[in-house]
Design a protein around this motif. Structure first.
Motif, short mmCIF file in Angstrom:
data_model
loop_
_atom_site.label_atom_id
_atom_site.label_comp_id
_atom_site.label_asym_id
_atom_site.label_seq_id
_atom_site.Cartn_x
_atom_site.Cartn_y
_atom_site.Cartn_z
N PRO A 227 0.98 -1.31 0.08
CA PRO A 227 -0.02 0.04 -0.20
C PRO A 227 0.82 1.19 0.04
N PRO A 228 0.59 2.34 -0.88
CA PRO A 228 1.21 3.35 -0.95
C PRO A 228 1.38 4.37 0.16
N ILE A 229 2.36 5.07 0.57
CA ILE A 229 2.43 6.03 1.40
C ILE A 229 2.75 7.32 0.74
N ARG A 230 1.77 8.31 0.74
CA ARG A 230 1.80 9.39 0.07
C ARG A 230 2.34 10.84 0.75
N ASP A 231 2.94 11.59 0.13
CA ASP A 231 3.09 12.93 0.67
C ASP A 231 1.72 13.96 0.51
N GLN A 232 2.08 15.10 1.05
CA GLN A 232 0.95 16.08 0.83
C GLN A 232 0.43 16.33 -0.35
N GLU A 233 1.29 16.13 -1.44
CA GLU A 233 1.25 16.55 -2.70
C GLU A 233 0.65 15.23 -3.47
N GLY A 234 0.46 14.25 -2.58
CA GLY A 234 -0.07 13.03 -3.38
C GLY A 234 0.95 11.97 -3.85
#
Length: 550
Positions: free
Chosen positions: A149-156
């Protein structure tokens, strides 16, 4: 004409009829009685013209090789094991999709856009009961996201991924122990690179490319496999610029903390070793066999001091001899094995002599030309000399000076370095912490590691290379699929050997490739028939089933 089913005393039989009009009304006119369904199939196989003309082939599906790999996946309980560690509440389960992708990796390694059509033309659609249109590239990608499962930053943007693959790998290792009694007493560790087409993966870096793709970003994949049958235990993914040596610490930690390995013989290539690694390995409690780079002074010293490599009594293989000793090395008593590959030594000497002779001839001719000419540009002479010395520069000393505005060139062959190189040709040093292990066993363990290189080649051939423009989590998921594919092939290798079949998994799948399921239709009848497999294919399945391996 077409085949029509009729019932006689409640049992189905078939006859060939044709459509006619009698008094303006459509009727079926009897042409030929065929018999039971089995008789239909027999006459089709014998080429009965009337029966063949009454039916048409509507589908031909791959069966032999696909079905064998599917049965192995069922034996390993891949689908349920994967589903036990991911939560998906709707649609096709992740385990089924991973099984499909793993089998495809072993056979065709298609892009995700084409997997659904490949699946539709195999027996898998019938085995799994999942319609092909449910395995679109979009759905397959979503399934891969459940593994990591991906972990994303605030910009996606994807900056990391959670690891659902590790517990799956741990469960599969336990399954291998239960089914095949595999041992973890001897393990191989090595690392490879795979290059990228695209720029979306944040750990892709420029680095030493084993794929000879200089200028392309890459990632590194470390793999641990068992000595017997090369069952993959686990893989690790590293940034593309990571040094091989720095990956050892992570591997030791995973073996001890995740797989609870307390004692094993770990075999590694010389690229893994540095003084710090020896300290870590000593602290792990594992025994290990590893190669050491002979560019190190301490290593070169041991090799040059070794005696008896030309004695027949020290032959360990046809073209190889070895001597061993127990002595202090890197702060601890260790078994050191110096071996010589005689064929390689001869080839290295011959190649060097040819290159050196040519270089000295051309350099002396050029020096004579320079020393009697009016050369004034030093950089031009330097560039020419560098070109002529290429490949043998460490054996030739050149002195370029300027006298009275003119360039002068002196050339000298370094005979001492040539003699030292000859003494090192084909010779290498292995280190072993098990002081009682005979040199023959040390050599055998080290060269058995070639099996992990075959595993890497297999994974790359079956879809690991190149990695397309994917995010980090999907890069890791693609490697997970390659790991599953290698697990299927290693299991097949084990089964073939236990059944007394001395052929490779690739060869076995090649024999089974031509077994197809054929679907024939007429207006009212559908007949399914599996093509008769070749003799070798029948023998493979019969022996695997007789040995109760499937």
């Amino acid at each position: 004409m077409f085949l029509k089913q009729v019932k006689v005393k409640g049992k189905p039989y078939y006859c060939i009829v044709k459509s006619v009009r009698i008094e303006g009304k459509p009727r079926h006119e009897h042409v030929k009685y065929v018999g039971s369904k089995e008789e239909v199939i027999k006459k089709l196989l014998k080429g009965d013209k009337a029966v063949m003309e009454s039916m048409k082939v509507s589908q031909v599906k791959d069966q032999g090789e696909v079905d064998l790999l599917y049965r192995i996946a069922e034996k390993l309980e891949l689908r349920s094991t994967i589903n036990g560690h991911v939560v998906k509440t709707a649609g096709v389960d992740v385990g089924a999709q991973m099984v499909v992708l793993a089998i495809n990796q072993c056979l065709d390694a298609l892009a995700l856009d084409n997997v659904d059509l490949w699946y539709h033309h195999t027996i898998l659609e019938e085995r799994l009961g999942i319609p092909f249109y449910s395995l679109s590239a979009e759905n397959l990608c979503k399934a891969m996201d459940y593994i990591y499962p991906p972990i994303r930053d605030q910009e996606g943007e994807v900056i990391d991924a959670r690891d659902n693959a590790m517990p799956i790998k741990k469960d599969l290792v336990e399954k291998l122990k239960d089914l095949f009694d595999i041992k973890l007493d001897a393990l191989f560790y090595d690392i490879t690179s795979t290059y990228f087409e695209g720029n979306n993966c944040i750990i892709a870096r420029l680095g030493y490319s084993r794929d000879k793709k200089n200028g392309k970003k890459q990632i590194l994949v470390g793999l641990v496999v068992t000595r017997e049958y090369r069952f993959p235990l686990f893989y690790s993914v590293f940034e593309g610029s990571t040094s091989d040596m720095t990956t050892v610490s992570d591997t030791l930690k995973t073996l001890q903390e995740e797989f609870k390995v307390e004692k094993t013989l770990l075999v590694m290539d010389r690229g893994m070793m540095r003084p710090g690694n020896l300290e870590e390995l000593d602290g792990s409690g594992f025994d290990y066999v590893c190669g050491l780079k002979k560019g190190e002074k301490a290593v070169k010293k041991v090799i040059l001091e070794a005696e008896g490599l030309e004695d027949e009594e020290n032959r360990v293989r046809e073209d190889m001899s070895a001597v061993d000793m127990v002595r202090e090395f890197a702060g601890k008593r260790r078994k050191l094995v110096v071996y010589k590959n005689h064929k390689q030594a001869k080839e290295l000497k011959e190649e060097r002599d040819i290159k050196l002779s040519r270089a000295m001839k051309e350099l002396n001719e050029y020096a004579a030309k320079v020393n009697t000419g009016n050369y004034k540009k030093v950089e031009k002479v330097v560039a020419k000399v560098r070109k002529l010395k290429k490949g043998v520069s460490k054996f030739i000393k050149t002195d370029i000076t300027v006298k009275k505005g003119r360039v002068r060139l002196l050339v000298k062959k370094l005979d001492d370095r040539v003699k030292e190189a000859e003494k090192l040709d084909g010779k290498y040093l292995l280190l072993c912490t098990d002081l009682g292990l005979p040199k023959e066993d040390v050599i055998s363990a080290y060269f058995d590691k070639d099996g992990i290189e075959k595993a890497f080649r297999s994974m790359k051939q079956h879809g690991l290379r190149p990695v397309r423009s994917w995010t980090l989590n999907r890069v890791k998921a693609s490697i997970f699929i390659g790991y599953l594919g290698q697990l299927l092939l290693s299991t097949l290798h084990y089964m073939l050997d236990k059944a007394g079949l001395k052929i490779t998994p690739e060869r076995a799948l090649g024999y089974l490739k031509w077994q197809k399921k054929v679907v024939l239709e007429s207006e009212e009848t559908v007949v399914e028939k599996t093509s008769v497999p070749e003799l070798e294919a029948r023998e493979i399945i019969e022996k695997l089933e007789t040995a109760k391996l499937l």
